[in-house]
Scaffold this active site. Structure first.
Site, PDB file in Angstrom:
ATOM      1  CE  LYS A   1      42.673  28.635 -94.702  1.00  0.00           C
ATOM      2  NZ  LYS A   1      43.721  28.706 -93.688  1.00  0.00           N
TER       3      LYS A   1
ATOM      4  CD  GLU B   1      36.575  25.086 -98.169  1.00  0.00           C
ATOM      5  OE1 GLU B   1      36.155  26.097 -97.568  1.00  0.00           O
ATOM      6  OE2 GLU B   1      37.414  25.130 -99.075  1.00  0.00           O
TER       7      GLU B   1
ATOM      8  CG  HIS C   1      45.370  21.139-100.905  1.00  0.00           C
ATOM      9  ND1 HIS C   1      44.232  21.159-101.688  1.00  0.00           N
ATOM     10  CD2 HIS C   1      45.330  19.971-100.207  1.00  0.00           C
ATOM     11  CE1 HIS C   1      43.532  20.066-101.462  1.00  0.00           C
ATOM     12  NE2 HIS C   1      44.174  19.334-100.582  1.00  0.00           N
TER      13      HIS C   1
ATOM     14  NE  ARG D   1      50.336  35.229 -96.097  1.00  0.00           N
ATOM     15  CZ  ARG D   1      50.296  34.564 -97.236  1.00  0.00           C
ATOM     16  NH1 ARG D   1      50.782  35.118 -98.328  1.00  0.00           N
ATOM     17  NH2 ARG D   1      49.779  33.355 -97.315  1.00  0.00           N
TER      18      ARG D   1
END
Length: 612
Positions: A116, A200, A235, A297
Site C-alpha cells: 500500500k 494514514e 474494516h 485480483r
C-alpha cells in the site's frame, strides 16, 4: 481459448470459477487440503489433487504444490481466485516460468500495487489523489507513534500487504496506539507474512467506493463503474452494492477516469479494483475522494458489478488470459438496475462475532436471488479458513427493489447448528440510514450492538406452534415410520416463523424443534438442557469459543483482574480474538500458554469473583 484450468483456491470462489469454466467448455482441476476432502468445489471439478494438511500455510499457500498439481494434470492455466496466493507476484512469476498461463495481471503490476505504501507513492506521481499519512520504511514503534501524532488522531494502522480488514486497526487516542500496533503487526505477519504497516489519516465520515477496472494485452483498459462497500464491521465488508447511492454522473466520470489512469500507470492486465475513500459529510464530490489501494485480483463483491452490467468477469479473465481483446469497449458498457450482496459468515453476533464451526445439518438459503457458495447440507465449517460460507446477491430495477429482495432472502436463511450473521444482516438492511442510502464505514460501529441482538421468541409461542404440528404424528407416542421432518409456518410473537419437528429415530428418539425467524435459527429440545461455551461465564469459567492457537497470555495464576481486562488472545480463522475477564476477581486457574493449540470449550482460565 484455454482448454484446461487449475483453480488455486477453495470454497465459493472455486465453485464460482468452475461454473463459468464449465459453461465455456474448459476442463477444471481443483486442489484440496485434508479439511476440504469432501468440499463442494472438489465434488464439482473435473479432476482433483490433494495438496496437503488442513492449515493453509501447508497446502493452499504452498506455490510449489499448486504448480506441481497443474503440471501433473496437464492444466494449461492457473486461476488464483482471491486471497491465498492471488496477489503474490513471486507465485505469478513461478507459474509463468513453469510454462503455465497465469490468469491475472503481470507480476510487475502486482508488485507495484501489492504494498500500500509503494502504491500510494506511485499513484501520487501519476496524478491520482491519495490520503495523507506515513508510508516510510521506519517501523520502530516510537517513531510510528510520533508520525501518528503528526498526522492527527484518529488514524488507521494498515498492513502494507494483504487486505480484507486483516492487519488493520483504528486508533482514536495516543494511549491506545502501542497495543493496536502490536496486534496489527502480529495479525499481518500471520496472514500475509509481512508485518510492515503504514499509517494514514482516518476520514471522519468515510465512504468506501471502489471501481472495477479491466485491461487486456492489446493495450485496452476499461472500467465497469463503481461499487459502494461502506457498510463494514471492523474494516471487513458486510453488504456491498452497485452503483453507489448518491453518485452523480459528473462525480462518477471523474472517479472512473482516475481509476483507469491508476490501472494504466502499472500497465494493468486482467480484473482489478481501485479502492477509494470518500468524505461523505457533504455528499459525494470528486474533490473529496482519494485513492487507498488497488486489489490486483477479482474481488469478493464482483457479482454486484456483473448483475448491473451483464458481464461475466470470470469469462473476461479467461478470455484475456487466452490472449483475446476485451469483449466490449467502454462505450458499450452501461449500468442497468441495482444490485446488493450480503456476506453470510459462520459467526455468532451474540458472542462478539466469534467464528462458529461444525457440521451444517441444515443449510438453506432463500429463493429468487443469486447464491454463490462453497458449502452444502452435511458439509463442515472448519477453523482453518475464512468464515464466509456464502454470498447472497439480489438485483432490482432500483435500489429499493434490490434491498427488499435481499432482505427477503436473508429472512429465509436457515442454517443449523452452525451460527451465522443472517439475523444481523436482516437488521442492517432494516436500518433507517441504510434504507436512505446514508451509510459510512462507521455505521455498524455506532449501531452494531442493536443489530447483533437476537431476541428469542417466547417459549409459549413456540409451544403453541409445536402443539399444532403434533397431531400429524398422533398422540401420545412417536410414529417411528413417519417422515423424518415436518414443517409448518406460524405467526409467533408477531413474526412469521417456520417450525420443524425432527425425529432422529432409534435407538435414542427425541423430539427437537428447529425454528427460524428474522434470519435466525434456534433449536429447542424440551427434555435436554442446553449447554455451550457461554454457560460457564457466571461461574468465571473462560472457555475457548472455537478451536485455535493461543498467541498471547496477559495474566498469571493469582493475578487480580477487573471487568473487561484482557486475559489472553486466541488466533482462529486468520483473525485474533481477545478473551476478557467477565467481572472483578482473581485468576484462580490458568490453563493457557502461548503457542498452545486448544479445542472448542476447553477451559482456559477461571476467574474467582472478588468478595463484596
Amino acid at each position: 481459448m484455454l482448454k484446461s484450468l487449475l483453480i488455486a483456491n477453495r470454497g465459493e470462489i472455486a465453485c464460482r470459477i468452475i461454473r463459468t469454466a464449465r459453461r465455456m467448455g474448459i476442463r477444471t482441476v481443483a486442489v484440496y487440503s485434508d479439511a476440504d476432502a469432501n468440499a463442494l468445489h472438489v465434488r464439482q471439478a473435473d479432476e482433483t489433487v490433494h495438496i496437503g494438511p488442513s492449515p493453509a500455510r501447508e497446502s493452499y499457500l504452498v506455490g510449489e504444490k499448486i504448480i506441481a498439481a497443474a503440471k501433473a494434470t496437464g492444466a494449461e492455466a492457473v486461476h488464483p481466485g482471491y486471497g491465498f496466493l492471488s496477489e503474490n507476484a513471486a507465485f505469478a512469476q513461478a507459474v509463468s516460468d513453469a510454462g503455465l498461463i497465469w490468469v491475472g495481471p503481470r507480476p510487475a503490476s502486482i508488485t507495484a500495487m501489492g504494498l500500500k505504501d509503494a502504491a500510494k507513492t506511485l499513484m501520487a506521481a501519476a496524478g491520482v489523489p491519495v490520503t495523507p499519512g506515513y508510508m516510510g520504511e521506519n517501523q520502530e514503534p516510537a517513531f510510528l507513534a510520533a508520525e501518528a501524532a503528526k498526522i492527527g488522531y484518529p488514524v488507521l494502522i494498515k498492513a502494507v500487504a494483504g487486505g480484507g480488514g486483516k492487519g488493520m486497526r483504528l486508533v482514536e487516542a495516543p494511549a491506545d496506539f502501542a497495543d493496536a500496533l502490536a496486534s496489527c503487526q502480529r495479525e499481518a505477519a500471520s496472514s500475509f507474512g509481512n508485518a510492515h504497516v503504514l499509517i494514514e489519516k482516518y476520514i471522519l465520515s468515510p465512504r468506501h467506493i471502489e471501481v472495477q477496472v479491466f485491461g487486456d494485452t492489446h493495450g485496452n483498459i476499461v472500467h465497469l463503474f463503481e461499487r459502494d462497500c461502506s457498510l463494514q464491521r471492523r474494516h471487513q465488508k458486510v453488504i456491498e452494492e452497485a452503483p453507489a447511492p448518491g453518485m452523480d454522473e459528473a462525480t462518477r466520470e471523474a472517479l472512473c477516469v482516475a481509476a483507469v489512469k491508476a490501472a494504466a500507470a502499472v500497465d494493468y492486465v486482467g480484473a482489478g479494483t481501485i479502492e477509494f475513500i470518500a468524505d461523505g459529510s457533504e455528499g459525494l464530490r470528486a474533490d473529496r475522494i482519494w485513492f487507498m489501494e488497488m486489489n490486483t485480483r477479482l474481488q469478493v463483491e464482483h457479482p454486484v458489478t456483473e448483475e448491473i452490467t451483464g458481464v461475466d468477469l470470470v469469462e473476461w479473465q479467461l478470455r484475456v488470459a487466452s490472449g483475446e481483446a476485451l469483449p466490449k469497449r467502454q462505450d458499450e458498457l452501461s449500468i442497468n438496475g441495482w444490485a446488493m450482496e450480503a456476506r453470510l459468515y459462520a459467526e455468532d453476533p451474540a458472542k462478539g462475532f466469534l467464528p462458529s464451526v461444525g457440521r451444517l445439518e441444515l443449510f438453506e438459503l432463500g429463493d429468487g436471488g443469486r447464491i454463490d457458495t462453497g458449502v452444502s447440507d452435511g458439509g463442515d465449517v472448519t477453523p482453518f479458513y475464512d468464515p464466509m460460507i456464502a454470498k447472497v446477491i439480489a438485483r432490482g430495477d432500483n435500489r429499493g427493489e434490490a434491498r427488499e429482495l435481499l432482505h427477503d432472502l436473508m429472512m429465509q436463511t436457515v442454517v443449523w447448528p452452525v451460527r451465522t450473521n443472517a439475523a444481523f444482516l436482516v437488521k442492517a438492511l432494516e436500518h433507517p440510514d441504510f434504507i436512505a442510502g446514508n451509510v459510512d464505514t462507521g455505521l455498524i460501529g455506532r449501531d452494531g450492538d442493536a443489530m447483533a441482538e437476537a431476541p428469542m421468541p417466547r417459549a409459549e409461542g413456540v409451544a403453541w406452534a409445536v402443539a399444532d404440528l403434533m397431531p400429524i404424528y398422533g398422540q401420545p407416542g412417536l410414529r417411528l415410520n413417519a417422515e423424518p421432518k415436518t414443517t409448518g409456518w406460524f405467526l409467533v410473537d408477531g413474526e412469521a416463523m417456520e417450525v420443524r419437528l425432527d425425529y432422529p429415530g432409534v435407538p435414542e428418539p427425541r423430539l427437537s424443534v428447529k425454528y427460524s425467524a428474522l434470519g435466525q435459527t434456534w433449536e429447542l429440545t424440551p427434555w435436554r438442557a442446553a449447554g455451550g461455551a457461554t454457560g460457564g461465564i457466571s461461574s468465571g469459567a473462560i472457555l475457548s469459543p472455537m478451536p485455535g492457537r493461543i498467541i498471547a497470555v496477559e495474566v498469571a495464576a493469582g493475578d487480580t483482574v477487573t471487568t473487561g481486562q484482557k486475559l489472553l488472545t486466541l488466533e482462529a480463522m486468520k483473525m485474533e480474538h481477545t478473551l476478557t475477564a467477565p467481572f472483578d476477581g482473581t485468576v484462580a486457574e490458568l490453563n493457557a500458554s502461548p503457542g498452545a493449540q486448544v479445542q472448542v470449550e476447553a477451559l482456559l482460565a477461571r476467574i474467582e469473583a472478588a468478595e463484596g
